[in-house]
Scaffold this active site. Structure first.
Site, short mmCIF file in Angstrom:
data_model
loop_
_atom_site.label_atom_id
_atom_site.label_comp_id
_atom_site.label_asym_id
_atom_site.label_seq_id
_atom_site.Cartn_x
_atom_site.Cartn_y
_atom_site.Cartn_z
N GLU B 48 -28.34 11.94 89.36
CA GLU B 48 -27.58 13.02 88.73
C GLU B 48 -28.39 14.29 88.93
O GLU B 48 -29.49 14.42 88.38
CB GLU B 48 -27.41 12.76 87.24
CG GLU B 48 -26.49 11.58 86.94
CD GLU B 48 -26.37 11.31 85.44
OE1 GLU B 48 -25.55 10.46 85.08
OE2 GLU B 48 -27.10 11.94 84.64
N ASP B 59 -27.93 19.27 75.22
CA ASP B 59 -29.26 18.79 75.60
C ASP B 59 -30.31 19.04 74.53
O ASP B 59 -30.33 20.07 73.88
CB ASP B 59 -29.70 19.45 76.91
CG ASP B 59 -28.96 18.86 78.10
OD1 ASP B 59 -29.05 17.64 78.29
OD2 ASP B 59 -28.24 19.61 78.78
N TYR B 173 -19.32 7.45 82.30
CA TYR B 173 -20.61 7.65 81.65
C TYR B 173 -20.39 7.51 80.14
O TYR B 173 -19.71 8.33 79.54
CB TYR B 173 -21.14 9.04 82.00
CG TYR B 173 -22.55 9.37 81.53
CD1 TYR B 173 -23.02 8.99 80.27
CD2 TYR B 173 -23.41 10.09 82.35
CE1 TYR B 173 -24.30 9.31 79.85
CE2 TYR B 173 -24.70 10.42 81.94
CZ TYR B 173 -25.12 10.01 80.69
OH TYR B 173 -26.39 10.35 80.27
#
Lengths: 396, 265
Positions: B48, B59, B173
Site C-alpha cells: 500500500e 491516522d 480491507y
C-alpha cells in the site's frame, strides 16, 4: 427558488456530502435519524425552546445603532445582539440543540473542537448543565490567543486538550476531535460547532441557528415595517451566517453578504478568504470551497480572529454563492480592528473579533447606501479578545 | 485479471498475504523504492503506497509523522506515481495507491487513473471516500484497469457491508477496530465477527488491518483473514532508522512473514 434542504445524502447542489472513513458512516446515519426524529418531536422542541428562552436568554434584542448610522450618513444599521446570549455568542443555540439530541441517543460523553473558544465554552456549559463528560480540542496557538476561554472551560469541568499539529489552530482541532470520535464513537457524541463536516452536521447546525434569522426578520419587520436591504454576517465555518441568512433566502430583494477573514494579505496562507483564494475540495467530511495548494494539500490560514481561521467554508454557503443568492467579501485584520473600535466608541458595544469583520463591512458599505436598512449579526462579544485588542491597540 | 487478483488467487487455500503500508517519500523519494524492494525481500506480498496528506484524520501519530516527513520532502501525487514507476522497474509486487480524497480530486480522477495505471499501480483505496460518494469516480478507475478497494468497519451494518462488497474489486480491507491507525497490544474482539459477517456478503479476499504489529498478532490474523495489513509498525521502523531504513525494515518484516508462512527465504 433556491432549495434550502440538502438531498438525502446531504448535498447542497454539488457541495456537502459525507466524506469520512467507513467507521463513521453508520454513526452519521444514526445521528441523522436521531436528529430527524427529534426535529418533529413536540417535546424535544418544547424543551429546546424553554432552554433557549430561560437558560440562554432568547429572544436577543435587535438594536438600532443611532450614532453610528448618523456618523456614517447612509444606511440605518441594526445589530442582532447574539453577543448578549449566555456564554457570549450564538454558539449556545447549537450546543443546546445538539446536547438534547445526544441525550436522546444515550451518549454520555461529549467532544468538541474550538477555535476562539466560544464553541468550547458553550459546549462545556451545556455539559455542566446536563452532567456530561466533556473534552474540548483546541489548537495550541488558539489556546495562547484565547487564554481566558481555556480557563472558563476548565472552570466548567471540561478537559481541554491542546493540539500541536499543523498550524495549531481550528483545522487541527477538528482533525483531532474526529480522531477521538472514530475511536470512541459508541459512547461519544461529537458536538461539532459550525455548519461544517459531514451530513447531517451542516443541516443540523444551521437548523439550530435558524432562530437568529427568524427572530431578526420578525423584529425588523415590526420596527421598520419592511425587510432589510442588506444582511451582514461573518463567515468562518459559517454557522451564525447561515442561521441569519436562512430566513431571508426566499426574500429575493434582500442582499445577503458573508464576510470572510481577509487576514494580513491576499497571499495563500495569510488569510481565510475561501471564495477569492480557494477552489472546491474536501476537508473534514464535506466538499466545499477550500484553501489548498496545487497538490491538494490544505493550506495554512491566518486571521486575527481564531473563529474565522479555517480553510473550508460551510457547504451551504458554497451553494448560495454559486447560485448568486449570497455575496461573499472579506475584511482584513486591520479593517476588523477599526470596525471594532468604531462600534465600541460610538455605541458602547465591544464585539468579538469575528463579528467585527461583519461590522467593518457594514461600516464600509453604509455611506453609499442612503435610505437603506442594514442588518448585522453581532455573533459574539469581545470579552475573550481583550488580550488581542490590547496587543493591537497600544494607544488605548 | 489484475496483479492483485492473481496474488490472492495464487495464495488461496495456502496462506494469507502480507500487506505492507508505507508513505511515498518517507523518509525521501529516493529511498522509498529501496524500502519497497526490501519489504518484498522480507516477505511482503502487496504494497500500500500512501500519498501524504496535510490532514490525515484516520491516522494515528506514527503515520501522521510519516506523512509530514514525506510532505517536507516535497511529495505529491505526481511524485508518488514516479516512485511507483521506479518500484515497478525492478518488481512485479502489486501496488495499491492509498490516499485521502482531496489530493486525487485536485489531480483529477480521469488523469489519475491513466497515469497510475501507466506507472504500474494496480488499485486505489481512498480512506475518506465512502461508497456512496465514490460512484462518480469509479468508471475512470475501472476503465484504466485499476482495482477499487473499499474499507469495512466494525460499525458497518449488514447493508453497508453489502455496499462495500458491491463496489470493491481485488480485495476488501477490514478495519479491525474503531479508531485511528496505530499499533495495539492485542487484536480487537471486533475482528472475528467482522470477518464472519463480511464472508456472508462476498467471496472477495478479505484483508484485516489497524493495530497489528507483531509476528504473533500477524499469525492470529492470518488464521482469520486472507491478508494481514501492517502499516504503523513499518512506518515506525522507517522513523527509527533514518539512515538504513531498507535493511531495518527487511529485518523487521521477516519474522512477521515467517509467522504467516509467507517468508521467501
Amino acid at each position: 427558488m433556491i432549495s434550502s434542504q440538502p438531498d438525502s445524502r446531504g448535498h447542497f447542489g454539488p457541495y456537502g456530502g459525507r466524506y469520512v472513513p467507513e467507521v463513521l458512516m453508520a454513526p452519521l446515519e444514526t445521528l441523522q435519524k436521531a436528529y430527524e426524529e427529534a426535529r418533529v418531536d413536540p417535546s424535544f422542541q418544547a424543551e429546546l425552546k424553554d432552554l433557549l428562552a430561560n437558560f440562554a436568554g432568547r429572544p436577543t434584542p435587535l438594536y438600532y445603532c443611532r450614532r453610528l448610522s448618523e456618523q456614517l450618513g447612509g444606511a440605518r444599521i441594526y445589530l442582532k445582539r447574539e453577543d448578549l446570549l449566555h456564554t457570549g455568542a450564538h454558539k449556545i443555540n447549537n450546543c443546546l440543540g445538539q446536547v438534547l439530541v445526544a441525550r436522546r441517543m444515550g451518549k454520555h460523553r461529549i467532544i468538541a473542537e474550538t477555535g476562539a473558544g466560544q464553541h468550547g465554552v458553550a459546549t462545556a456549559t451545556v455539559c455542566a448543565l446536563f452532567g456530561l463528560d466533556c473534552t474540548v480540542y483546541m489548537g495550541e496557538e488558539d489556546m495562547r490567543r484565547q487564554r481566558l476561554n481555556v480557563f472558563r472551560m476548565g472552570l466548567l469541568g471540561a478537559k481541554v486538550v491542546g493540539v500541536s499539529a499543523g498550524s495549531k489552530t481550528l483545522k487541527d482541532a477538528v482533525s483531532e476531535a474526529m480522531r477521538d470520535w472514530v475511536t470512541n464513537v459508541s459512547t461519544t457524541h461529537y458536538l461539532l460547532g459550525s455548519a461544517l463536516g459531514a451530513h447531517p452536521y451542516p443541516m443540523m447546525v444551521r437548523d439550530f441557528h435558524r432562530v437568529i434569522g427568524d427572530e431578526a426578520r420578525a423584529q425588523i419587520l415590526e420596527r421598520e415595517n419592511r425587510l432589510p436591504d442588506r444582511v451582514f454576517a461573518c463567515v468562518g465555518g459559517g454557522s451564525n451566517a447561515i442561521g441569519m441568512f436562512h430566513a431571508f433566502v426566499p426574500d429575493s430583494g434582500v442582499r445577503l453578504i458573508g464576510v470572510e477573514a481577509g487576514g494580513r494579505s491576499a497571499a495563500l496562507g495569510e488569510h481565510a478568504a475561501r471564495f477569492s483564494g480557494g477552489s472546491p475540495g474536501v476537508l473534514h467530511g464535506a466538499y466545499s470551497y477550500l484553501l489548498q495548494d496545487d497538490d491538494g494539500q490544505v493550506s495554512l490560514t491566518h486571521s486575527i480572529s481564531a473563529g474565522l481561521d479555517y480553510a473550508l467554508i460551510g457547504p451551504e454557503h458554497a451553494w448560495l454563492h454559486d447560485q448568486g443568492r449570497a455575496e461573499y467579501v472579506n475584511a482584513t485584520d486591520t479593517a476588523a480592528l477599526e470596525g471594532a473600535t468604531r462600534l465600541t466608541r460610538t455605541e458602547g458595544i465591544i464585539p468579538a473579533l469575528e463579528s467585527a469583520h461583519a461590522v467593518a463591512e457594514a461600516i464600509k458599505q453604509a455611506p453609499g447606501a442612503a435610505g437603506e436598512t442594514f442588518l448585522v449579526c453581532l455573533s459574539g462579544r469581545g470579552d475573550k479578545d481583550m488580550d488581542i485588542y490590547r496587543e493591537n491597540l497600544p494607544n488605548v | 485479471m489484475s496483479r492483485i487478483q492473481r496474488l490472492f488467487e495464487g495464495l488461496q487455500g495456502k496462506r494469507a498475504a502480507l500487506i505492507a503500508y508505507v508513505t511515498a517519500g518517507d523518509p525521501s523519494p529516493a529511498v522509498t523504492p529501496s524500502i519497497v524492494w526490501a519489504l518484498e525481500r522480507g516477505g511482503a506480498d502487496l504494497i500500500e503506497l500512501g500519498v501524504p496528506f496535510s490532514d490525515p484524520i484516520a491516522d494515528g501519530p506514527v503515520i501522521q509523522r510519516g506523512s509530514e516527513r514525506a510532505l517536507k520532502a516535497g511529495v505529491n501525487v505526481s511524485k508518488t506515481l514516479e516512485i511507483a514507476r521506479e518500484i515497478r522497474q525492478k518488481s512485479t509486487i502489486p501496488i495499491l495507491l492509498f490516499s485521502y480524497l482531496n489530493p486525487l480530486l485536485r489531480y483529477g480522477f480521469a488523469r489519475l487513473a491513466q497515469d497510475a495505471a501507466a506507472a504500474g499501480v494496480d488499485g486505489v483505496l481512498l480512506t475518506d471516500l465512502s461508497v456512496e460518494e465514490a460512484e462518480e469516480h469509479l468508471p475512470a478507475l475501472r476503465a484504466a484497469g485499476l482495482d477499487t478497494v473499499f474499507l469495512a468497519a466494525p460499525t458497518s451494518p449488514p447493508e453497508r457491508l453489502r455496499l462495500v462488497a458491491k463496489y470493491s474489486t481485488g480485495f476488501i480491507y477490514l478495519v479491525s477496530r474503531t479508531g485511528v491507525t496505530g499499533e495495539q497490544s492485542s487484536l480487537s474482539d471486533a475482528a472475528g465477527p467482522l470477518v464472519a459477517a463480511m464472508r456472508g456478503e462476498t467471496s472477495l479476499p478479505l484483508a484485516l488491518g489497524f493495530g497489528i504489529s507483531t509476528p504473533e498478532q500477524a499469525a492470529q490474523v492470518a488464521r482469520l483473514a486472507d491478508g494481514v495489513v501492517i502499516g504503523s509498525a513499518f512506518v515506525r521502523v522507517i522513523e527509527q532508522h533514518p539512515d538504513d531504513a531498507p535493511a531495518a525494515i527487511e529485518a523487521f518484516a521477516r519474522p512477521i512473514a515467517v509467522a504467516i508462512g509467507s517468508s521467501k527465504s
